[in-house]
Design a protein around this motif. Structure first.
Motif, short mmCIF file in Angstrom:
data_model
loop_
_atom_site.label_atom_id
_atom_site.label_comp_id
_atom_site.label_asym_id
_atom_site.label_seq_id
_atom_site.Cartn_x
_atom_site.Cartn_y
_atom_site.Cartn_z
N UNK A 113 -2.16 -26.27 -47.03
CA UNK A 113 -1.26 -25.12 -47.18
C UNK A 113 -1.81 -23.92 -46.45
N UNK A 114 -3.13 -23.66 -46.56
CA UNK A 114 -3.74 -22.52 -45.86
C UNK A 114 -3.60 -22.66 -44.35
N UNK A 115 -3.78 -23.89 -43.86
CA UNK A 115 -3.65 -24.12 -42.42
C UNK A 115 -2.22 -23.87 -41.96
N UNK A 116 -1.23 -24.34 -42.75
CA UNK A 116 0.16 -24.13 -42.37
C UNK A 116 0.51 -22.65 -42.34
N UNK A 117 0.01 -21.89 -43.33
CA UNK A 117 0.31 -20.46 -43.38
C UNK A 117 -0.33 -19.73 -42.21
N UNK A 118 -1.60 -20.04 -41.92
CA UNK A 118 -2.30 -19.36 -40.83
C UNK A 118 -1.71 -19.72 -39.48
N UNK A 119 -1.33 -20.99 -39.31
CA UNK A 119 -0.75 -21.40 -38.03
C UNK A 119 0.62 -20.74 -37.83
N UNK A 120 1.38 -20.62 -38.92
CA UNK A 120 2.70 -20.02 -38.79
C UNK A 120 2.61 -18.53 -38.49
N UNK A 121 1.52 -17.88 -38.92
CA UNK A 121 1.40 -16.44 -38.70
C UNK A 121 0.76 -16.10 -37.36
N UNK A 122 0.23 -17.08 -36.64
CA UNK A 122 -0.39 -16.84 -35.35
C UNK A 122 0.69 -16.75 -34.27
N UNK A 123 0.81 -15.61 -33.56
CA UNK A 123 1.88 -15.48 -32.55
C UNK A 123 1.59 -16.33 -31.31
N UNK A 124 2.65 -16.75 -30.66
CA UNK A 124 2.50 -17.49 -29.41
C UNK A 124 1.97 -16.54 -28.33
N UNK A 125 1.07 -17.02 -27.46
CA UNK A 125 0.56 -16.14 -26.40
C UNK A 125 1.65 -15.74 -25.42
N UNK A 126 1.62 -14.50 -24.98
CA UNK A 126 2.58 -14.01 -23.99
C UNK A 126 2.00 -14.18 -22.59
N UNK A 127 2.80 -14.70 -21.68
CA UNK A 127 2.39 -14.89 -20.29
C UNK A 127 3.07 -13.83 -19.42
N UNK A 128 2.27 -13.09 -18.67
CA UNK A 128 2.76 -11.98 -17.86
C UNK A 128 2.59 -12.32 -16.38
#
Length: 232
Positions: free
Chosen positions: A32-47
């Motif tokens: 559950x902790x892994x799912x919560x932390x993974x869901x809260x990590x934003x996708x990297x932005x490519x510029x």
């Protein structure tokens, strides 16, 4: 002799059941902790740097058709080492390098800047044949090298400051051309405002820096390509 509660093989039934229950509960909490932390990590932005409208790669046919003026070989643009990173960097007001969170250049920044620089040069020198690796027609008329000595993205002041060394060397293959070699000069301080306090704003300002550099470099190339008879 039996080890009782401390032996793996001698655990009573209740002890085994409690151990398994605690083990399963701990594993479930971890998932559950892994799912919560993974869901809260934003996708990297490519510029990426904004593309020049007149950019493009010249084909062998275009090399032959467009060579009405000189043939210009452009060396790869060099930038300060502190900016050579996949992370999008800037200077803080305290003089420290920092990075935009979870933001990366879509490609190596020196590669993207070199490509866009050549594309803008083609706009500035429409009658020239411009190559950025090797020239298919053999020896170029002029060899251009641009080194960015400073490239400071000052986020707090919303501007980029840059200084470049521009070198235009004339190949001595035509006796009617001026035998100029290794003519170089340093640009004055280039200051470009950053329109928005974002990584995209930084990329747009870098594109404007390249436009200014390309104009100065095109002038240097044209001066190096003036026929010797035109000199007093």
């Amino acid at each position: 002799m039996k080890w009782g509660l401390f032996g793996c093989g001698g655990l009573p039934g209740l002890a085994k059941q409690g151990w398994r229950s605690r083990s399963c509960s701990g594993g479930l909490i971890g998932v559950i902790f892994c799912l919560i932390s993974c869901a809260s990590t934003p996708d990297p932005a490519l510029i990426a740097l904004p593309r020049s409208e007149g950019g493009g790669i010249q084909t062998a046919k275009e090399f032959t058709a467009r060579g009405t003026d000189g043939v210009l070989l452009v060396r790869r643009l060099t930038i300060p080492e502190y900016m050579m990173s996949r992370r999008v960097r800037f200077w803080t007001d305290n003089g420290y390098l920092a990075e935009w969170p979870d933001t990366y250049w879509a490609e190596r920044i020196e590669i993207g800047m070199s490509r866009e620089f050549v594309a803008i040069l083609r706009e500035q020198l429409p009658g020239w044949t411009i190559c950025d690796a090797t020239c298919l027609q053999g020896t170029p008329d002029v060899i251009l090298k641009v080194d960015l000595l400073r490239l400071d993205v000052i986020r707090g002041q919303r501007r980029i400051e840059a200084i470049a060394q521009i070198q235009a060397a004339t190949a001595q293959k035509d006796p009617l051309r001026a035998p100029k070699t290794n003519a170089s000069h340093q640009t004055p301080l280039i200051t470009v405002p950053i329109s928005s306090d974002t990584a995209q704003g930084e990329a747009q300002a870098l594109a404007l820096v390249l436009q200014g550099l390309a104009r100065a470099a095109a002038t240097s190339a044209e001066l190096a390509w003036v026929p010797a008879a035109a000199h007093p």
